[in-house]
Structure formats: C-alpha cells, structure tokens
Design a protein around this motif. Structure first.
Motif, PDB file in Angstrom:
ATOM      1  N   ASN A  21      20.293  49.991  37.371  1.00 58.17           N
ATOM      2  CA  ASN A  21      19.741  49.177  38.396  1.00 58.17           C
ATOM      3  C   ASN A  21      20.656  48.820  39.222  1.00 58.17           C
ATOM      4  O   ASN A  21      21.548  47.930  39.040  1.00 58.17           O
ATOM      5  N   GLU A  22      20.677  49.493  40.311  1.00 60.49           N
ATOM      6  CA  GLU A  22      21.953  49.212  41.543  1.00 60.49           C
ATOM      7  C   GLU A  22      22.089  47.822  41.797  1.00 60.49           C
ATOM      8  O   GLU A  22      23.316  47.611  41.778  1.00 60.49           O
ATOM      9  N   LYS A  23      21.059  47.390  42.160  1.00 60.24           N
ATOM     10  CA  LYS A  23      21.140  45.876  42.482  1.00 60.24           C
ATOM     11  C   LYS A  23      21.644  44.896  41.452  1.00 60.24           C
ATOM     12  O   LYS A  23      22.774  44.264  42.050  1.00 60.24           O
ATOM     13  N   VAL A  24      21.336  45.237  40.353  1.00 57.04           N
ATOM     14  CA  VAL A  24      21.676  44.028  39.026  1.00 57.04           C
ATOM     15  C   VAL A  24      23.256  44.592  38.781  1.00 57.04           C
ATOM     16  O   VAL A  24      23.953  43.585  38.731  1.00 57.04           O
ATOM     17  N   PHE A  25      23.281  46.162  38.876  1.00 59.71           N
ATOM     18  CA  PHE A  25      24.705  46.184  38.465  1.00 59.71           C
ATOM     19  C   PHE A  25      25.863  45.973  39.483  1.00 59.71           C
ATOM     20  O   PHE A  25      26.985  45.468  39.279  1.00 59.71           O
ATOM     21  N   SER A  26      25.276  46.079  40.778  1.00 56.30           N
ATOM     22  CA  SER A  26      26.585  45.662  41.715  1.00 56.30           C
ATOM     23  C   SER A  26      26.626  43.904  41.693  1.00 56.30           C
ATOM     24  O   SER A  26      27.912  43.512  41.935  1.00 56.30           O
ATOM     25  N   ASN A  27      25.602  43.297  41.503  1.00 58.30           N
ATOM     26  CA  ASN A  27      25.746  41.832  41.468  1.00 58.30           C
ATOM     27  C   ASN A  27      26.977  41.627  40.152  1.00 58.30           C
ATOM     28  O   ASN A  27      27.758  40.758  40.187  1.00 58.30           O
ATOM     29  N   PHE A  28      26.678  42.371  39.174  1.00 56.93           N
ATOM     30  CA  PHE A  28      27.327  42.110  37.965  1.00 56.93           C
ATOM     31  C   PHE A  28      28.982  42.479  38.196  1.00 56.93           C
ATOM     32  O   PHE A  28      29.868  41.765  37.835  1.00 56.93           O
ATOM     33  N   VAL A  29      29.233  43.558  38.811  1.00 58.60           N
ATOM     34  CA  VAL A  29      30.424  44.319  39.337  1.00 58.60           C
ATOM     35  C   VAL A  29      31.084  43.068  40.240  1.00 58.60           C
ATOM     36  O   VAL A  29      32.213  42.926  40.199  1.00 58.60           O
ATOM     37  N   ASP A  30      30.187  42.793  41.222  1.00 58.04           N
ATOM     38  CA  ASP A  30      30.976  41.527  42.100  1.00 58.04           C
ATOM     39  C   ASP A  30      31.246  40.306  41.301  1.00 58.04           C
ATOM     40  O   ASP A  30      32.387  39.782  41.713  1.00 58.04           O
ATOM     41  N   HIS A  31      30.485  39.931  40.329  1.00 57.04           N
ATOM     42  CA  HIS A  31      30.941  38.754  39.722  1.00 57.04           C
ATOM     43  C   HIS A  31      32.290  38.942  38.806  1.00 57.04           C
ATOM     44  O   HIS A  31      33.180  38.182  38.904  1.00 57.04           O
ATOM     45  N   LYS A  32      32.155  40.082  38.047  1.00 55.89           N
ATOM     46  CA  LYS A  32      33.350  40.422  37.294  1.00 55.89           C
ATOM     47  C   LYS A  32      34.652  40.651  37.910  1.00 55.89           C
ATOM     48  O   LYS A  32      35.690  40.248  37.620  1.00 55.89           O
ATOM     49  N   PHE A  33      34.458  41.337  39.361  1.00 58.97           N
ATOM     50  CA  PHE A  33      35.679  41.906  39.949  1.00 58.97           C
ATOM     51  C   PHE A  33      36.369  40.337  40.680  1.00 58.97           C
ATOM     52  O   PHE A  33      37.566  40.081  40.625  1.00 58.97           O
ATOM     53  N   GLN A  34      35.625  39.347  41.049  1.00 54.29           N
ATOM     54  CA  GLN A  34      35.768  38.137  41.471  1.00 54.29           C
ATOM     55  C   GLN A  34      36.476  37.556  40.398  1.00 54.29           C
ATOM     56  O   GLN A  34      37.616  36.551  40.723  1.00 54.29           O
ATOM     57  N   GLU A  35      35.970  37.496  39.138  1.00 56.46           N
ATOM     58  CA  GLU A  35      36.644  36.823  37.950  1.00 56.46           C
ATOM     59  C   GLU A  35      37.994  37.309  37.676  1.00 56.46           C
ATOM     60  O   GLU A  35      38.961  36.432  37.362  1.00 56.46           O
ATOM     61  N   LEU A  36      38.080  38.704  37.942  1.00 54.26           N
ATOM     62  CA  LEU A  36      39.257  39.208  37.425  1.00 54.26           C
ATOM     63  C   LEU A  36      40.235  39.162  38.561  1.00 54.26           C
ATOM     64  O   LEU A  36      41.635  38.990  38.277  1.00 54.26           O
ATOM     65  N   ASP A  37      39.971  39.233  39.786  1.00 51.65           N
ATOM     66  CA  ASP A  37      40.755  39.132  41.182  1.00 51.65           C
ATOM     67  C   ASP A  37      41.361  37.933  41.314  1.00 51.65           C
ATOM     68  O   ASP A  37      41.073  37.188  41.995  1.00 51.65           O
ATOM     69  N   THR A  38      42.407  37.480  40.279  1.00 53.69           N
ATOM     70  CA  THR A  38      43.023  36.085  40.398  1.00 53.69           C
ATOM     71  C   THR A  38      43.822  35.605  41.542  1.00 53.69           C
ATOM     72  O   THR A  38      43.855  34.707  41.935  1.00 53.69           O
ATOM     73  N   ASP A  39      44.332  36.692  42.235  1.00 52.53           N
ATOM     74  CA  ASP A  39      45.285  36.630  43.459  1.00 52.53           C
ATOM     75  C   ASP A  39      44.344  36.765  44.709  1.00 52.53           C
ATOM     76  O   ASP A  39      44.721  36.421  45.866  1.00 52.53           O
ATOM     77  N   CYS A  40      43.124  36.816  44.462  1.00 53.66           N
ATOM     78  CA  CYS A  40      41.924  36.990  45.646  1.00 53.66           C
ATOM     79  C   CYS A  40      42.699  37.879  46.564  1.00 53.66           C
ATOM     80  O   CYS A  40      42.482  37.761  47.849  1.00 53.66           O
ATOM     81  N   ASP A  41      43.191  39.106  46.482  1.00 53.68           N
ATOM     82  CA  ASP A  41      43.677  40.128  47.442  1.00 53.68           C
ATOM     83  C   ASP A  41      42.695  41.143  47.491  1.00 53.68           C
ATOM     84  O   ASP A  41      43.198  42.346  48.136  1.00 53.68           O
ATOM     85  N   GLY A  42      41.722  41.086  46.772  1.00 54.32           N
ATOM     86  CA  GLY A  42      40.615  42.240  47.068  1.00 54.32           C
ATOM     87  C   GLY A  42      40.970  43.509  46.154  1.00 54.32           C
ATOM     88  O   GLY A  42      40.329  44.519  46.294  1.00 54.32           O
ATOM     89  N   LYS A  43      41.870  43.310  45.346  1.00 51.43           N
ATOM     90  CA  LYS A  43      42.285  44.612  44.500  1.00 51.43           C
ATOM     91  C   LYS A  43      42.692  44.164  43.061  1.00 51.43           C
ATOM     92  O   LYS A  43      42.980  42.848  43.010  1.00 51.43           O
ATOM     93  N   LEU A  44      42.543  44.997  42.026  1.00 53.07           N
ATOM     94  CA  LEU A  44      42.748  44.408  40.677  1.00 53.07           C
ATOM     95  C   LEU A  44      44.253  45.097  40.165  1.00 53.07           C
ATOM     96  O   LEU A  44      44.138  46.557  40.337  1.00 53.07           O
TER      97      LEU A  44
END
Length: 331
Positions: A21-44
């Motif tokens: 489910n592209e929409k659901v998975f993209s939302n999941f990734v967005d949330h997880k990426f934002q959660e992991l990106d602690t310095d907010c530089d757009g990369k992990l």
C-alpha cells in the motif's frame, strides 16, 4: 495476521499489505524517518539508523545487540543493507527502498514458517498449558497440582531456551516442548508421583435421602435461608435461589456451583423452570417450597442421566500398607 484460538498466527500478510500500500507505507516511512532524523538534516547517519536496526533485529527474534557474536553479525548485515557497507548518511528514498526490501524478505520468511504470537506473550506459559492438557493416561500427573508444578514442571523448564515476550514459530515450540517432556520424564524417574484415581457419581441419591427426611430437610432449608438477604418484611428475592442451593448442596450430595460444568447446567435449567431470575419477592415458606421443588427437579434429571466425574490427585505421602503381615513389632 490470522487469528487462531489461543493466539495470533503471524504469516507475513500484514507486512505485505503495509509495503504494497504505497500511501500507507510512505506515511509510515515519513514518520519513521522523522523520528530517526534527530539532527533534522534530511539524512540518516549510522548512529541515527541504530534504533531502526535494533527494531528489525527484535522483529527477527534476535537478542539485544552485544548478546552474542552471531546475532551481532546479523545486526551489522542489516546496517550494511542501509549504508551499502559505507559510513555515509542515507536519504529518505534510500531508507525507504532498503526498508521495503527487508520487510518483504521478512514477510516471505513468515509465509514459509508462520510464527505464533502466544496470548500471554510467553513460550514458557504456553508449554505449561500444554502440560496441563496431558493426562495420566499419557503418563503425566496433574500439572496443576502444586507438588507436580514445583518439583517436576518448573525444574524441567529451567534448561529451556526461552526468551520472554518473544514470538515463536511452530517449529520452535515443538522443539522446546519436546525438550521439556524429556526433562519431565527424567524428573519423574528421580521423583515418581503417585496418582490416586477417584470417581464421583451424581445420581440424585443424595437429594432423595434429604427429601425423605423431613426433619433434616427443614433444618437444611432453614440453614440455607439464613445465608440469603431479606427485605424489611422478611421476604426473599427468588434471585437468591442459586445462592441458597449452593449452601444446601453438601447436604444434598451436590457439588458446589462452578465445580462441575454438567452439574451447573442441570442446576441452572432447574432454576429457570421456576423463574428464579425474575427477582420476585416471596415469603420464607414459599422460598423453601421453591427450593424443595428445584431439588426434586434436579433429582429426576440425575436419576435419568447420572453424571460421573473422574478425579486424579497426587498422593504426597507414601501409601499405607494394606497388610501388617510383614511388619515387625517393636522390641
């Protein structure tokens, strides 16, 4: 995930549904990426990826990082999947692609070897429940007996490889349960359990004896009435008939309510015949008359279809000899 009695079977279908489910998975990734990106530089970075790697390891059933060289090697491989073996940061697109591949791989593995998520989240509890289902006929003393639980079952479980709150595959359960059985057999060889067999048949004879003795019946009914609440006029709600029936049960040769399912059914049906649940207030004599009629109804049911209950209990003391022939007298 498919529901089964006693637990959930994880067959990878939920993971497949999430990724596809592209929409659901993209939302999941967005949330997880934002959660992991602690310095907010757009990369992990490698450090920022560590929580994701730990979560994946836990989902794979691995112990915590640092627990063993074998599991640490798998953690490193998961991290290398994200970073391609480099120490560089990765973008959200790269994170999404790798995460998708990993989840699809996990889903394929679960489809081949479904995992059972136990209701109590414990393989140990599930094995204990399995032992409780075994009978004396199968060579197992009652596992619910405190002595058996403490001296046989518990020691048998100590050597098993059980991770608390960790989902297990059917194969893992069977392997560990087999080991537990082998341990139980060994403990029973060292500490044999003597199991006594008894049978109790409810055929209405106890009720018949009570009903035929008017003095004893009145005494028993009066005792039962003392245990139930009354209003300020001395009247009693018919809703308390079951409570009163439970009080006089020993005198009528009946088990307490809740002890024998089949008997519960007969008693409930008898009470229904006299509308015990309508809550109507009646005088003491009427209440006693109703109880007597309920007993008569139960007696007729049991005379037509006696109920036998078989009980196996562990004897904790050596059985006394039935003969004194070989016993020597004290000097």
């Amino acid at each position: 995930m498919k529901s089964k009695s006693g637990g959930e079977v994880m067959d990878g279908s939920d993971l497949m549904e999430l990724v596809e489910n592209e929409k659901v998975f993209s939302n999941f990734v967005d949330h997880k990426f934002q959660e992991l990106d602690t310095d907010c530089d757009g990369k992990l970075s490698v450090n920022e990826l560590q929580p994701a790697v730990a979560d994946i390891g836990a989902a794979l059933g691995l112990p915590a990082q640092g627990s063993s060289p074998e599991s640490d090697h798998i953690y490193r491989e998961v991290l290398d999947e994200f970073t391609h073996g480099k120490q560089e940061k990765i973008s959200k697109i790269e994170f999404k692609e790798v995460l998708s591949d990993i989840l699809l791989g996990m889903a394929a593995g679960l489809k081949r070897d479904p995992e059972i998520e136990l209701p109590d989240g414990s393989l140990r509890d599930y094995i204990i429940k399995a032992f409780e289902k075994l009978t004396v006929v199968q060579g197992m003393p009652p596992a619910t007996d405190p002595w058996v639980a403490n001296n046989i079952v518990e020691p048998a479980l100590k050597s098993l490889c059980i991770e608390p709150q960790q989902p297990v595959s059917q194969e893992t359960f069977l392997v560990e349960f087999k080991r537990a059985i082998e341990n139980v057999v060994q403990h029973l060889k060292e500490q044999p359990a003597i199991v006594a067999h008894s049978q109790n048949t409810f055929d209405g004879s106890g009720i018949k004896r009570l009903l035929s003795n008017k003095f004893e019946l009145d005494k028993t009914l009066d005792s039962a009435l003392e245990s139930v609440p009354k209003d300020h006029h001395g009247k009693i709600s018919k809703a308390y008939m079951r409570l009163a029936l439970d009080v006089l049960a020993p005198s009528a040769g009946l088990p307490p309510f809740g002890a024998v399912d089949q008997m519960d059914g007969i008693m409930i049906e008898a009470l229904k015949m006299f509308n015990a649940d309508d809550g109507k207030l009646v005088k003491k004599d009427e209440f006693k008359k109703l109880l007597t009629e309920v007993l008569g109804c139960i007696m007729l049911q049991l005379q037509g279809n006696p109920i036998s209950v078989f009980v196996n209990s562990v004897v904790h003391e050596p059985l006394a000899s039935s003969s004194t022939l070989l016993q020597t007298s004290s000097p």
